[in-house]
Scaffold this active site. Sequence first.
Site, mmCIF file in Angstrom:
data_model
loop_
_atom_site.group_PDB
_atom_site.id
_atom_site.type_symbol
_atom_site.label_atom_id
_atom_site.label_comp_id
_atom_site.label_asym_id
_atom_site.label_seq_id
_atom_site.Cartn_x
_atom_site.Cartn_y
_atom_site.Cartn_z
ATOM 1 N N GLY A 89 2.026 1.960 10.698
ATOM 2 C CA GLY A 89 2.942 3.087 10.566
ATOM 3 C C GLY A 89 3.577 3.510 11.881
ATOM 4 O O GLY A 89 4.192 4.569 11.980
ATOM 5 N N GLU A 129 -5.708 -5.356 10.241
ATOM 6 C CA GLU A 129 -4.688 -4.334 10.481
ATOM 7 C C GLU A 129 -5.008 -3.600 11.784
ATOM 8 O O GLU A 129 -5.821 -2.663 11.782
ATOM 9 C CB GLU A 129 -4.679 -3.319 9.339
ATOM 10 C CG GLU A 129 -4.354 -3.911 7.991
ATOM 11 C CD GLU A 129 -3.734 -2.865 7.073
ATOM 12 O OE1 GLU A 129 -2.591 -3.060 6.670
ATOM 13 O OE2 GLU A 129 -4.389 -1.840 6.800
ATOM 14 N N LYS A 176 0.092 4.244 -0.354
ATOM 15 C CA LYS A 176 -0.581 5.428 0.209
ATOM 16 C C LYS A 176 -0.362 6.638 -0.700
ATOM 17 O O LYS A 176 -0.267 6.480 -1.907
ATOM 18 C CB LYS A 176 -0.118 5.684 1.643
ATOM 19 C CG LYS A 176 -0.150 4.410 2.488
ATOM 20 C CD LYS A 176 -0.036 4.674 3.948
ATOM 21 C CE LYS A 176 0.045 3.353 4.686
ATOM 22 N NZ LYS A 176 -0.051 3.477 6.118
ATOM 23 N N HIS A 209 -9.564 0.850 4.448
ATOM 24 C CA HIS A 209 -8.314 1.060 5.189
ATOM 25 C C HIS A 209 -8.591 1.970 6.379
ATOM 26 O O HIS A 209 -9.398 2.889 6.292
ATOM 27 C CB HIS A 209 -7.257 1.675 4.255
ATOM 28 C CG HIS A 209 -5.889 1.655 4.877
ATOM 29 N ND1 HIS A 209 -5.476 2.613 5.773
ATOM 30 C CD2 HIS A 209 -4.863 0.776 4.749
ATOM 31 C CE1 HIS A 209 -4.242 2.320 6.169
ATOM 32 N NE2 HIS A 209 -3.850 1.213 5.557
ATOM 33 N N GLU A 223 -7.051 4.362 7.574
ATOM 34 C CA GLU A 223 -6.840 5.798 7.333
ATOM 35 C C GLU A 223 -8.054 6.408 6.640
ATOM 36 O O GLU A 223 -8.381 7.571 6.864
ATOM 37 C CB GLU A 223 -5.552 6.002 6.519
ATOM 38 C CG GLU A 223 -4.319 5.773 7.395
ATOM 39 C CD GLU A 223 -3.078 5.290 6.668
ATOM 40 O OE1 GLU A 223 -3.010 5.394 5.434
ATOM 41 O OE2 GLU A 223 -2.177 4.782 7.363
ATOM 42 N N SER A 268 3.189 -2.500 10.291
ATOM 43 C CA SER A 268 4.637 -2.489 10.519
ATOM 44 C C SER A 268 5.315 -3.826 10.208
ATOM 45 O O SER A 268 6.205 -4.270 10.930
ATOM 46 C CB SER A 268 4.946 -2.032 11.950
ATOM 47 O OG SER A 268 4.469 -0.721 12.164
ATOM 48 N N ASN A 285 0.865 -1.183 0.000
ATOM 49 C CA ASN A 285 0.000 0.000 0.000
ATOM 50 C C ASN A 285 0.901 1.232 0.000
ATOM 51 O O ASN A 285 1.476 1.571 1.033
ATOM 52 C CB ASN A 285 -0.896 -0.024 1.250
ATOM 53 C CG ASN A 285 -1.748 1.232 1.362
ATOM 54 O OD1 ASN A 285 -1.861 2.001 0.404
ATOM 55 N ND2 ASN A 285 -2.342 1.439 2.527
#
Length: 255
Positions: free
Chosen positions: A178, A172, A16, A100, A102, A218, A14
């Site tokens: 991250g 996730e 991003k 996702h 985010e 991560s 990904n």
Amino acid sequence: MATPKEMRRLVAGNWKMNLDLQAGSDLAKACVDALGSQNIPVVFCAPAIHLHALSGIVNGASNVHVGGQDISSHESGAHTGEISGMQLKSVGCSYVIVGHSERRADHGESGELLAAKVSQALANGLTPIYCFGETLEQREAGDEQKVVALQLQEGLAHLDVEAMNKVVLAYEPVWAIGTGKTASPAQAQAIHKFIRLWLDARFGESTASTTSILYGGSVKPTNANELFNQPDIDGGLIGGASLKPADFVSIVNAY
Ligand code: PEP
């Protein structure tokens, strides 16, 4: 003959909102060259504006695919700035990330919206990579299974078995994305097992044993092997490390 776990393997990057077109093309070329011909399906989920060019780059590479990072819940029409499933398909995508964390956090994406996005992906022949996972607060309260079950229910329970068999899942935990903090292999395996049991209860044993359940949060070359060796972890959705060709390739090769 390949085992069920071997059949479920997948590693997706990904990217991003990173990299301009040149840098993205260079990254894809470097990964394709280094991966050579391999058995594990790999997906580059790149910014939408790069997807057409990337499809040209991966064309002919064995088992390398291109995917979007989001899809509109609508089929077409007056939805400024949105990208439809048909448009993703037309530039060579075969996968798309849905839900996702985010996007859930930055855009307030609801379960209802995500269910519609999953349906749009499937209606256009795209494999949705449906993401979900708990926050740190929810994990500390011991609520991770409750949260995961609710997110699975919201995004996927409307599907029939045939449709569900075309979906990839990505667990996730938000606290691991991250942050450099990875769920331990045992923590991740415990939730992945719970997810497979949820699939079994809702869609049946066959769907439970064939659905790919990726781990994201991560993942690095140093921890990928131990994570991917867990019985119910079928690969990874890789953020930061997917931007470095050597790291991404070594994560794929961790299998
Ligand atoms: C992600 O964005 O899906 C992700 C897992 O990111 P990272 O690998 O950087 O934690």
